[in-house]
Design a protein around this motif. Structure first.
Motif, PDB file in Angstrom:
ATOM      1  N   ASP A   1       0.836  -1.203   0.000  1.00 30.15           N
ATOM      2  CA  ASP A   1       0.000   0.000   0.000  1.00 30.15           C
ATOM      3  C   ASP A   1       0.873   1.255   0.000  1.00 30.15           C
ATOM      4  OD1 ASP A   1      -1.815   2.059   0.466  1.00 30.15           O
ATOM      5  OD2 ASP A   1      -3.048   0.864   1.836  1.00 30.15           O
ATOM      6  N   GLU A   2       1.138   1.782  -1.173  1.00 27.56           N
ATOM      7  CA  GLU A   2       1.988   2.970  -1.309  1.00 27.56           C
ATOM      8  C   GLU A   2       1.380   4.176  -0.607  1.00 27.56           C
ATOM      9  OE1 GLU A   2       5.463   4.848  -2.650  1.00 27.56           O
ATOM     10  OE2 GLU A   2       4.902   2.837  -3.263  1.00 27.56           O
ATOM     11  N   ASN A   3       0.063   4.339  -0.695  1.00 25.20           N
ATOM     12  CA  ASN A   3      -0.579   5.493  -0.063  1.00 25.20           C
ATOM     13  C   ASN A   3      -0.452   5.443   1.454  1.00 25.20           C
ATOM     14  OD1 ASN A   3      -1.427   6.695  -2.486  1.00 25.20           O
ATOM     15  ND2 ASN A   3      -3.286   5.443  -2.552  1.00 25.20           N
ATOM     16  N   LEU A   4      -0.567   4.246   2.015  1.00 26.70           N
ATOM     17  CA  LEU A   4      -0.395   4.110   3.465  1.00 26.70           C
ATOM     18  C   LEU A   4       1.035   4.450   3.863  1.00 26.70           C
ATOM     19  CD1 LEU A   4      -1.309   3.274   6.293  1.00 26.70           C
ATOM     20  CD2 LEU A   4      -0.795   0.899   5.679  1.00 26.70           C
ATOM     21  N   ARG A   5       2.005   3.988   3.094  1.00 26.73           N
ATOM     22  CA  ARG A   5       3.404   4.302   3.417  1.00 26.73           C
ATOM     23  C   ARG A   5       3.644   5.807   3.375  1.00 26.73           C
ATOM     24  NH1 ARG A   5       4.532   0.095  -0.168  1.00 26.73           N
ATOM     25  NH2 ARG A   5       5.691   1.451  -1.590  1.00 26.73           N
ATOM     26  N   ILE A   6       3.079   6.469   2.392  1.00 29.77           N
ATOM     27  CA  ILE A   6       3.247   7.924   2.296  1.00 29.77           C
ATOM     28  C   ILE A   6       2.602   8.615   3.492  1.00 29.77           C
ATOM     29  CG2 ILE A   6       2.569   9.966   0.982  1.00 29.77           C
ATOM     30  CD1 ILE A   6       2.944   8.280  -1.552  1.00 29.77           C
ATOM     31  N   LYS A   7       1.408   8.168   3.867  1.00 31.19           N
ATOM     32  CA  LYS A   7       0.703   8.764   5.010  1.00 31.19           C
ATOM     33  C   LYS A   7       1.533   8.628   6.288  1.00 31.19           C
ATOM     34  CE  LYS A   7      -3.788   8.435   7.414  1.00 31.19           C
ATOM     35  NZ  LYS A   7      -3.305   8.092   8.781  1.00 31.19           N
ATOM     36  N   LEU A   8       2.047   7.429   6.552  1.00 30.03           N
ATOM     37  CA  LEU A   8       2.847   7.222   7.756  1.00 30.03           C
ATOM     38  C   LEU A   8       4.160   7.996   7.699  1.00 30.03           C
ATOM     39  CD1 LEU A   8       2.293   3.381   8.275  1.00 30.03           C
ATOM     40  CD2 LEU A   8       1.245   5.260   9.556  1.00 30.03           C
ATOM     41  N   SER A   9       4.729   8.113   6.507  1.00 33.56           N
ATOM     42  CA  SER A   9       5.991   8.841   6.354  1.00 33.56           C
ATOM     43  C   SER A   9       5.840  10.322   6.653  1.00 33.56           C
ATOM     44  CB  SER A   9       6.527   8.672   4.925  1.00 33.56           C
ATOM     45  OG  SER A   9       6.972   7.361   4.695  1.00 33.56           O
ATOM     46  N   ILE A  10       4.651  10.847   6.451  1.00 39.84           N
ATOM     47  CA  ILE A  10       4.400  12.271   6.703  1.00 39.84           C
ATOM     48  C   ILE A  10       3.964  12.504   8.144  1.00 39.84           C
ATOM     49  CG2 ILE A  10       2.904  14.223   6.101  1.00 39.84           C
ATOM     50  CD1 ILE A  10       2.812  13.072   3.241  1.00 39.84           C
ATOM     51  N   GLU A  11       3.027  11.689   8.617  1.00 42.45           N
ATOM     52  CA  GLU A  11       2.433  11.932   9.936  1.00 42.45           C
ATOM     53  C   GLU A  11       3.310  11.448  11.084  1.00 42.45           C
ATOM     54  OE1 GLU A  11      -1.366  10.080   9.828  1.00 42.45           O
ATOM     55  OE2 GLU A  11      -2.240  11.570   8.456  1.00 42.45           O
ATOM     56  N   GLY A  12       4.021  10.333  10.890  1.00 37.14           N
ATOM     57  CA  GLY A  12       4.836   9.780  11.965  1.00 37.14           C
ATOM     58  C   GLY A  12       5.923  10.720  12.457  1.00 37.14           C
ATOM     59  N   PRO A  13       6.772  11.249  11.559  1.00 35.76           N
ATOM     60  CA  PRO A  13       7.836  12.132  12.025  1.00 35.76           C
ATOM     61  C   PRO A  13       7.316  13.379  12.733  1.00 35.76           C
ATOM     62  CG  PRO A  13       8.281  11.406   9.786  1.00 35.76           C
ATOM     63  CD  PRO A  13       6.889  10.950  10.119  1.00 35.76           C
ATOM     64  N   THR A  14       6.233  13.948  12.226  1.00 39.26           N
ATOM     65  CA  THR A  14       5.675  15.144  12.859  1.00 39.26           C
ATOM     66  C   THR A  14       5.289  14.862  14.300  1.00 39.26           C
ATOM     67  OG1 THR A  14       4.812  15.922  10.728  1.00 39.26           O
ATOM     68  CG2 THR A  14       3.861  16.885  12.708  1.00 39.26           C
ATOM     69  N   SER A  15       4.668  13.719  14.525  1.00 36.54           N
ATOM     70  CA  SER A  15       4.215  13.376  15.873  1.00 36.54           C
ATOM     71  C   SER A  15       5.375  13.094  16.823  1.00 36.54           C
ATOM     72  CB  SER A  15       3.296  12.148  15.798  1.00 36.54           C
ATOM     73  OG  SER A  15       2.964  11.697  17.091  1.00 36.54           O
ATOM     74  N   VAL A  16       6.265  12.182  16.452  1.00 40.41           N
ATOM     75  CA  VAL A  16       7.292  11.773  17.417  1.00 40.41           C
ATOM     76  C   VAL A  16       8.355  12.855  17.616  1.00 40.41           C
ATOM     77  CG1 VAL A  16       6.931   9.329  16.974  1.00 40.41           C
ATOM     78  CG2 VAL A  16       8.703  10.546  15.700  1.00 40.41           C
ATOM     79  N   ARG A  17       8.626  13.641  16.594  1.00 43.29           N
ATOM     80  CA  ARG A  17       9.606  14.716  16.783  1.00 43.29           C
ATOM     81  C   ARG A  17       9.098  15.762  17.764  1.00 43.29           C
ATOM     82  NH1 ARG A  17      13.611  15.829  12.338  1.00 43.29           N
ATOM     83  NH2 ARG A  17      13.932  13.828  11.299  1.00 43.29           N
ATOM     84  N   GLN A  18       7.798  15.973  17.803  1.00 38.72           N
ATOM     85  CA  GLN A  18       7.234  16.912  18.766  1.00 38.72           C
ATOM     86  C   GLN A  18       7.207  16.317  20.158  1.00 38.72           C
ATOM     87  OE1 GLN A  18       6.380  20.094  18.798  1.00 38.72           O
ATOM     88  NE2 GLN A  18       5.757  19.894  20.940  1.00 38.72           N
ATOM     89  N   ARG A  19       6.777  15.067  20.287  1.00 38.34           N
ATOM     90  CA  ARG A  19       6.573  14.455  21.611  1.00 38.34           C
ATOM     91  C   ARG A  19       7.874  14.023  22.276  1.00 38.34           C
ATOM     92  NH1 ARG A  19       3.688   9.634  21.205  1.00 38.34           N
ATOM     93  NH2 ARG A  19       3.867   9.582  18.931  1.00 38.34           N
TER      94      ARG A  19
END
Length: 216
Positions: free
Chosen positions: A174-192
């Motif tokens: 699922d390329e779209n899922l990989r793109i979604k996680l690649s965008i949302e994951g770093p934003t979340s963990v870098r902040q927290r």
């Protein structure tokens, strides 16, 4: 006996935070795709289970390879498992220990961890922070916290082989899922998990202890 126990996360290294997350793309891959695992080759990391799951999904995702980074007491056993797994040479590779795991993460396409238990899985945290779509067993402790209850990492029940196989297939297909996680994951963990946020947790803990009358 202990009367007061607190668990604190490790902060992301400042050197990693200074790196930009990998850029996801919808363009067709020009080479092989890489599912990466980073960790000590020891019993609790269950690297053999990662190999078993990849073998079961490999035919459905023929453009993907599994790269395993790390060293440890199970190296010889795991190499024997790879040699006997029935996949073409190179589909599963032990890369040994690396002094540049972040570079390998940025060059990979997805990340997987199948630990039986963890203290706080820095490899998973760093993979997500660098933009790698990630899979992890929902083991104690760390993956559920890092993933914000599974929002940014594909969590699978511990010791569930079929769930791990299907999570691999979902991420790899699922390329779209990989793109979604690649965008949302770093934003979340870098902040927290940036240093300033983790230090706030320590300040809060010390304030609570002092309010309870403890001597620091």
């Amino acid at each position: 006996c202990l009367k007061r126990v607190a668990v604190m996360p490790n902060p992301l290294p400042n050197e990693l935070v200074a790196l930009k997350p990998r850029t996801p793309t919808c363009e067709p891959s020009k080479g092989r795709r890489v599912l990466l695992s980073v960790g000590r080759l020891s019993k609790e990391k269950r690297t053999g289970k990662i190999i078993d799951a990849f073998v079961d999904v490999a035919d459905r995702c023929p453009e993907w390879d599994l790269h395993l980074v790390g060293d440890g007491p199970l190296k010889v056993i795991l190499q024997r498992k790879i040699d006997c797994c029935g996949l073409p040479h190179g589909r599963v590779r032990l890369l040994g220990r690396s002094n540049e795991p972040w570079s390998l993460m940025r060059d990979a396409d997805a990340f997987v961890m199948a630990s039986a238990y963890e203290g706080f899985p820095n490899a998973l945290l760093e993979a997500v922070a660098l933009g790698l779509p990630s899979i992890s067993t929902d083991c104690k402790s760390g993956p559920r916290e890092i993933s914000d209850d599974g929002k940014f990492v594909r969590l699978v029940p511990n010791y569930d082989h079929n769930a791990l196989v299907e999570a691999m297939h979902t991420i790899m297909s699922d390329e779209n899922l990989r793109i979604k996680l690649s965008i949302e994951g770093p934003t979340s963990v870098r902040q927290r998990y940036k240093l300033s946020e983790v230090l706030k947790l320590w300040d809060l803990l010390f304030a609570e202890l002092l309010a309870e009358g403890h001597r620091l």
